[in-house]
Design a protein around this motif. Structure first.
Motif, PDB file in Angstrom:
ATOM      1  N   LYS A  90      -4.770 -19.009  12.490  1.00 26.84           N
ATOM      2  CA  LYS A  90      -5.246 -20.091  13.961  1.00 26.84           C
ATOM      3  C   LYS A  90      -5.684 -19.163  15.346  1.00 26.84           C
ATOM      4  CE  LYS A  90      -4.058 -24.566  12.735  1.00 26.84           C
ATOM      5  NZ  LYS A  90      -3.045 -25.638  12.491  1.00 26.84           N
ATOM      6  N   ALA A  91      -4.897 -18.784  15.412  1.00 26.79           N
ATOM      7  CA  ALA A  91      -5.335 -17.822  16.822  1.00 26.79           C
ATOM      8  C   ALA A  91      -4.616 -15.935  16.709  1.00 26.79           C
ATOM      9  CB  ALA A  91      -4.435 -18.226  17.815  1.00 26.79           C
ATOM     10  N   VAL A  92      -4.285 -14.939  17.398  1.00 26.17           N
ATOM     11  CA  VAL A  92      -3.291 -14.281  17.542  1.00 26.17           C
ATOM     12  C   VAL A  92      -1.818 -14.814  17.077  1.00 26.17           C
ATOM     13  CG1 VAL A  92      -2.723 -12.260  18.543  1.00 26.17           C
ATOM     14  CG2 VAL A  92      -4.554 -12.768  18.756  1.00 26.17           C
ATOM     15  N   SER A  93      -1.385 -13.530  16.230  1.00 26.88           N
ATOM     16  CA  SER A  93      -0.107 -14.796  15.555  1.00 26.88           C
ATOM     17  C   SER A  93       0.656 -13.790  15.600  1.00 26.88           C
ATOM     18  CB  SER A  93      -0.088 -15.642  15.046  1.00 26.88           C
ATOM     19  OG  SER A  93      -0.826 -16.337  15.026  1.00 26.88           O
ATOM     20  N   LYS A  94       1.936 -13.713  15.601  1.00 25.65           N
ATOM     21  CA  LYS A  94       3.221 -12.478  15.007  1.00 25.65           C
ATOM     22  C   LYS A  94       2.927 -13.919  13.807  1.00 25.65           C
ATOM     23  CE  LYS A  94       5.362 -11.355  19.553  1.00 25.65           C
ATOM     24  NZ  LYS A  94       6.400 -11.314  20.434  1.00 25.65           N
ATOM     25  N   VAL A  95       3.705 -12.163  13.298  1.00 22.28           N
ATOM     26  CA  VAL A  95       4.117 -12.911  11.729  1.00 22.28           C
ATOM     27  C   VAL A  95       4.827 -11.937  10.915  1.00 22.28           C
ATOM     28  CG1 VAL A  95       2.743 -11.399  10.363  1.00 22.28           C
ATOM     29  CG2 VAL A  95       3.650 -13.642   9.308  1.00 22.28           C
ATOM     30  N   VAL A  96       6.119 -12.293  10.013  1.00 17.54           N
ATOM     31  CA  VAL A  96       7.085 -11.363   9.378  1.00 17.54           C
ATOM     32  C   VAL A  96       6.708 -11.742   8.152  1.00 17.54           C
ATOM     33  CG1 VAL A  96       9.262 -11.630   8.599  1.00 17.54           C
ATOM     34  CG2 VAL A  96       8.843 -12.213  10.564  1.00 17.54           C
ATOM     35  N   LEU A  97       6.179 -10.060   7.357  1.00 16.96           N
ATOM     36  CA  LEU A  97       4.985 -10.329   5.563  1.00 16.96           C
ATOM     37  C   LEU A  97       6.458  -9.771   5.109  1.00 16.96           C
ATOM     38  CD1 LEU A  97       2.641  -7.621   6.665  1.00 16.96           C
ATOM     39  CD2 LEU A  97       2.619 -10.665   6.215  1.00 16.96           C
ATOM     40  N   ALA A  98       7.179 -11.064   3.439  1.00 14.43           N
ATOM     41  CA  ALA A  98       8.234 -10.630   2.644  1.00 14.43           C
ATOM     42  C   ALA A  98       7.052 -10.740   1.814  1.00 14.43           C
ATOM     43  CB  ALA A  98       9.186 -12.024   2.607  1.00 14.43           C
ATOM     44  N   GLY A  99       6.374 -10.071   1.123  1.00 11.23           N
ATOM     45  CA  GLY A  99       5.539 -10.302  -0.268  1.00 11.23           C
ATOM     46  C   GLY A  99       6.707  -9.365  -1.502  1.00 11.23           C
ATOM     47  N   PRO A 100       5.954  -9.395  -2.752  1.00 10.01           N
ATOM     48  CA  PRO A 100       6.953  -8.978  -3.806  1.00 10.01           C
ATOM     49  C   PRO A 100       7.101  -7.288  -4.068  1.00 10.01           C
ATOM     50  CG  PRO A 100       3.851  -9.079  -4.515  1.00 10.01           C
ATOM     51  CD  PRO A 100       4.394  -9.558  -3.133  1.00 10.01           C
ATOM     52  N   SER A 101       8.044  -6.595  -4.609  1.00 10.06           N
ATOM     53  CA  SER A 101       8.207  -5.729  -4.645  1.00 10.06           C
ATOM     54  C   SER A 101       7.570  -4.571  -5.685  1.00 10.06           C
ATOM     55  CB  SER A 101       9.971  -5.592  -4.895  1.00 10.06           C
ATOM     56  OG  SER A 101      10.613  -6.281  -5.584  1.00 10.06           O
ATOM     57  N   LYS A 102       7.085  -5.666  -6.623  1.00 13.76           N
ATOM     58  CA  LYS A 102       6.660  -5.103  -8.379  1.00 13.76           C
ATOM     59  C   LYS A 102       5.259  -4.712  -8.080  1.00 13.76           C
ATOM     60  CE  LYS A 102       9.934  -7.227 -11.155  1.00 13.76           C
ATOM     61  NZ  LYS A 102      10.098  -7.760 -12.500  1.00 13.76           N
ATOM     62  N   ASN A 103       4.750  -3.539  -8.003  1.00 17.06           N
ATOM     63  CA  ASN A 103       3.033  -3.194  -8.238  1.00 17.06           C
ATOM     64  C   ASN A 103       2.036  -4.626  -9.140  1.00 17.06           C
ATOM     65  OD1 ASN A 103       3.198  -0.969  -6.534  1.00 17.06           O
ATOM     66  ND2 ASN A 103       3.429   0.508  -7.772  1.00 17.06           N
ATOM     67  N   GLN A 104       2.327  -5.024  -9.745  1.00 12.99           N
ATOM     68  CA  GLN A 104       1.702  -5.328 -10.151  1.00 12.99           C
ATOM     69  C   GLN A 104       2.094  -6.998 -10.206  1.00 12.99           C
ATOM     70  OE1 GLN A 104       0.069  -5.164 -13.256  1.00 12.99           O
ATOM     71  NE2 GLN A 104       0.583  -2.859 -13.228  1.00 12.99           N
ATOM     72  N   GLU A 105       2.770  -8.037  -9.691  1.00 16.01           N
ATOM     73  CA  GLU A 105       2.138  -8.400  -8.359  1.00 16.01           C
ATOM     74  C   GLU A 105       1.692  -8.360  -7.169  1.00 16.01           C
ATOM     75  OE1 GLU A 105       6.968 -10.095  -7.713  1.00 16.01           O
ATOM     76  OE2 GLU A 105       6.609 -10.536 -10.114  1.00 16.01           O
TER      77      GLU A 105
END
Length: 350
Positions: free
Chosen positions: A121-136
């Motif tokens: 909604k605005a400028v925001s701090k975020v922690v990114l946690a995504g998948p580790s497998k390339n296919q995902e």
């Protein structure tokens, strides 16, 4: 900084065209080590593209954006997203749901819960946690594209060279810095070796077809024809490679990672075959051995080239003074020319 040749200082923010000159698509930011400025680079690229009116998608391979490094306990810069950015991250790391429009919960699971798609909604701090497998990760890119993103940025894990896999991301920005080495020449040497590996040229179509058709991790090509090697891994020892690389072998095609074992075996041979790997992110040969292979004119090619857009530099390191920023920019720029070299903190480009 005045009158330094081939250095461009921008009074206003660099445009993406100033940055690298190639239209952005799916861009992965890969750090060569911790504390080389990967997050600073990611934030800067976001601001540049946001001010050009692009709708950004953002995700990560693994986890990043915490206030302190989990291994070293050193404070880290936060990942800051721009308004209307579409973010894919694990649901358990979303600290303040009021800062986001909830768009979708995906079926992609991480140790921190399912990945959710959010709009800032605005400028925001975020922690990114995504998948580790390339296919995902590839599947996640489809989710982000479905919400109208013009460009997707991937925060690549520093300890996973496969973050630069061209089957996931067709463009890469490499972050390098003083934490790699306290010696300037050594730092440039290490970075140049990695750049050379990432920018290897494409092989002939014959080997592209062979790579698709063969199920073996190693295929030897010689005057007597093809020999497919049954092996659980392509990271063989020097002794194992020495037995395989007979004098008849003119090309070795490797579907998987290659390391120092292959390098040592090649350096022991009088007549070395050409080496074809899937892409430059699969090469784990140390800079010293890589330089020896170049001296011996050992040819390396790839099935899938990587588009390396540029290198960003961080002259400092935690707890130390680091390098003179101008000296580092000039040294790295001259060594890697014509590849763009950018100091994103000072907004200076070589």
């Amino acid at each position: 900084m005045e009158n330094i040749p081939r250095t461009l200082r921008i009074k206003e923010m660099l445009t993406w065209s100033d940055f690298c000159g190639v239209p952005p698509s799916v861009v992965t930011i890969v750090g060569m080590a911790k504390n080389v400025g990967k997050t600073v680079t990611l934030n800067y690229i976001q601001r540049v593209l946001y001010h050009q009116g692009l709708i950004l998608g953002l995700t990560s391979i693994g986890r990043d954006g915490e206030s302190f490094d989990a291994l070293t306990n050193i404070s880290k810069p936060s990942i800051v997203v721009q308004p209307q950015a579409i973010v894919a991250t694990a649901e358990k790391v979303v600290a303040n749901p009021n800062l986001w429009d909830y768009l979708q919960k995906t079926d992609i699971v991480t140790p921190l819960g399912n990945v959710v798609i959010l709009r800032a909604k605005a400028v925001s701090k975020v922690v990114l946690a995504g998948p580790s497998k390339n296919q995902e990760v590839k599947r996640l890119l489809q989710y982000l594209s479905g919400f109208g993103t013009n460009c997707i940025l991937i925060d690549g894990a520093f300890d996973r060279q496969s973050s630069a896999d061209p089957l996931v991301s067709n463009q890469v920005v490499l972050a390098s810095g003083a934490t790699l080495s306290r010696d300037l020449e050594q730092l440039i040497y290490i970075t140049k070796s990695r750049v050379e590996q990432l920018m290897l040229p494409k092989c002939d179509d014959f080997y592209l077809t062979l790579c698709k058709q063969s199920k073996s991790k190693v295929v030897l090509v010689g005057n007597s024809g093809l020999r497919e090697i049954v092996a659980d891994t392509s990271l063989l020892s020097t002794t194992e490679w020495a037995k395989l690389l007979c004098d008849d072998c003119s090309v070795v095609l490797i579907k998987g990672a290659v390391g120092d074992g292959l390098a040592h075996a090649l350096l022991e041979k009088r007549h070395t075959p050409a080496v074809i790997v899937q892409d430059g992110s699969k090469i784990f040969i140390t800079p010293f051995l890589w330089r020896q292979l170049k001296v011996r004119n050992v040819k390396f090619q790839v099935v899938q080239p990587i588009s390396l857009l540029g290198v960003t530099i961080n002259p400092s390191y935690p707890g130390g003074n680091g390098f003179d920023p101008d000296v580092l920019l000039q040294g790295m720029g001259k060594a890697l020319a014509p590849l763009p070299i950018i100091d994103v903190v000072r907004e200076v480009k070589f």
